[in-house]
Scaffold this motif. Structure first.
Motif, PDB file in Angstrom:
ATOM      1  N   UNK A  29       0.854  -1.181   0.000  1.00 12.92           N
ATOM      2  CA  UNK A  29       0.000   0.000   0.000  1.00 12.92           C
ATOM      3  C   UNK A  29       0.889   1.229   0.000  1.00 12.92           C
ATOM      4  N   UNK A  30       0.394   2.277  -0.625  1.00 13.22           N
ATOM      5  CA  UNK A  30       1.155   3.509  -0.780  1.00 13.22           C
ATOM      6  C   UNK A  30       0.731   4.516   0.277  1.00 13.22           C
ATOM      7  N   UNK A  31       1.736   5.196   0.854  1.00 16.98           N
ATOM      8  CA  UNK A  31       1.486   6.183   1.898  1.00 16.98           C
ATOM      9  C   UNK A  31       2.021   7.518   1.410  1.00 16.98           C
ATOM     10  N   UNK A  32       1.230   8.561   1.571  1.00 22.65           N
ATOM     11  CA  UNK A  32       1.641   9.897   1.155  1.00 22.65           C
ATOM     12  C   UNK A  32       2.291  10.664   2.300  1.00 22.65           C
ATOM     13  N   UNK A  33       3.385  11.370   1.972  1.00 24.79           N
ATOM     14  CA  UNK A  33       4.092  12.220   2.929  1.00 24.79           C
ATOM     15  C   UNK A  33       4.198  13.615   2.327  1.00 24.79           C
ATOM     16  N   UNK A  34       4.032  14.653   3.160  1.00 27.31           N
ATOM     17  CA  UNK A  34       4.124  16.031   2.708  1.00 27.31           C
ATOM     18  C   UNK A  34       5.142  16.783   3.549  1.00 27.31           C
ATOM     19  N   UNK A  35       5.989  17.587   2.888  1.00 28.59           N
ATOM     20  CA  UNK A  35       6.975  18.397   3.610  1.00 28.59           C
ATOM     21  C   UNK A  35       6.456  19.833   3.709  1.00 28.59           C
ATOM     22  N   UNK A  36       7.173  20.667   4.454  1.00 34.04           N
ATOM     23  CA  UNK A  36       6.723  22.048   4.649  1.00 34.04           C
ATOM     24  C   UNK A  36       6.865  22.884   3.380  1.00 34.04           C
ATOM     25  N   UNK A  37       7.579  22.393   2.371  1.00 35.13           N
ATOM     26  CA  UNK A  37       7.677  23.097   1.091  1.00 35.13           C
ATOM     27  C   UNK A  37       6.510  22.779   0.170  1.00 35.13           C
ATOM     28  N   UNK A  38       5.647  21.841   0.584  1.00 31.97           N
ATOM     29  CA  UNK A  38       4.476  21.495  -0.211  1.00 31.97           C
ATOM     30  C   UNK A  38       4.694  20.328  -1.156  1.00 31.97           C
ATOM     31  N   UNK A  39       5.844  19.668  -1.097  1.00 31.69           N
ATOM     32  CA  UNK A  39       6.090  18.521  -1.965  1.00 31.69           C
ATOM     33  C   UNK A  39       5.386  17.288  -1.407  1.00 31.69           C
ATOM     34  N   UNK A  40       4.830  16.495  -2.315  1.00 33.72           N
ATOM     35  CA  UNK A  40       4.198  15.239  -1.906  1.00 33.72           C
ATOM     36  C   UNK A  40       5.071  14.087  -2.370  1.00 33.72           C
ATOM     37  N   UNK A  41       5.288  13.124  -1.482  1.00 35.72           N
ATOM     38  CA  UNK A  41       6.048  11.925  -1.799  1.00 35.72           C
ATOM     39  C   UNK A  41       5.179  10.736  -1.464  1.00 35.72           C
ATOM     40  N   UNK A  54       7.614   9.825   9.882  1.00 30.76           N
ATOM     41  CA  UNK A  54       8.150  10.851   8.983  1.00 30.76           C
ATOM     42  C   UNK A  54       9.047  10.206   7.933  1.00 30.76           C
ATOM     43  N   UNK A  55       9.270  10.947   6.846  1.00 28.03           N
ATOM     44  CA  UNK A  55      10.069  10.484   5.720  1.00 28.03           C
ATOM     45  C   UNK A  55      10.796  11.703   5.168  1.00 28.03           C
ATOM     46  N   UNK A  56      12.045  11.562   4.775  1.00 22.97           N
ATOM     47  CA  UNK A  56      12.775  12.688   4.196  1.00 22.97           C
ATOM     48  C   UNK A  56      12.303  12.938   2.769  1.00 22.97           C
ATOM     49  N   UNK A  57      12.001  14.190   2.467  1.00 20.10           N
ATOM     50  CA  UNK A  57      11.541  14.564   1.131  1.00 20.10           C
ATOM     51  C   UNK A  57      12.701  14.387   0.144  1.00 20.10           C
ATOM     52  N   UNK A  58      12.519  13.634  -0.936  1.00 20.09           N
ATOM     53  CA  UNK A  58      13.611  13.450  -1.889  1.00 20.09           C
ATOM     54  C   UNK A  58      13.910  14.695  -2.718  1.00 20.09           C
TER      55      UNK A  58
END
Length: 113
Positions: A29-41, A54-58
C-alpha cells in the motif's frame, strides 16, 4: 548483410515476463508524505511493514509527515561556530584574561625582556 538470425539484438531472458516467471508481487500500500515546502512523496510499503511517522523529502531534504495540512517544521540549523566561540563557552572573560597574561609572561621571559 546480416545473417538470418531472428533474435538479433536481444539477449537471453529479454522476452516478456509476467507473474508466472517472477512470482506474485507482495501486497503493498502507498502512503503519502508532505513536507513544509508542499512537496508530496508517495512511498510504497509492504502490507505488513511498520509505517514510519516521517520520511525525508527526496526533492528538498526536509522532513515530511503524513498530514498534508500540518507537515513537520523544518529543523532549526545551528550556525557554524568557530574554535574561539567554543572556547568562550567553556571559559569566562576573567579566565581568558588570566590565561593571556600567563602566556604573555612566558613569552616575555623567553625573549629576555
Amino acid at each position: 548483410m546480416a545473417g538470418g538470425n531472428a533474435i538479433r539484438g536481444t539477449r537471453v531472458g529479454a522476452g516478456p515476463m509476467g507473474e508466472a516467471e517472477r512470482g506474485e508481487a507482495a501486497p503493498r500500500h502507498r502512503v503519502g508524505y508532505w513536507c513544509s515546502s508542499g512537496h508530496e512523496t508517495r512511498v510504497a510499503f509492504a502490507a505488513d511493514a511498520e509505517i514510519p511517522e516521517s520520511w525525508d523529502c527526496p526533492r528538498c531534504g526536509l522532513p515530511a509527515g503524513q498530514d498534508a495540512q500540518a507537515p513537520p517544521p523544518a529543523p532549526r540549523t545551528e550556525p557554524y561556530k568557530t574554535h574561539l566561540a567554543y572556547v568562550r563557552e567553556r571559559r569566562s572573560d576573567a579566565d581568558g584574561d588570566a590565561l593571556l597574561e600567563e602566556a604573555l609572561a612566558k613569552l616575555r621571559a623567553r625573549r629576555g625582556a
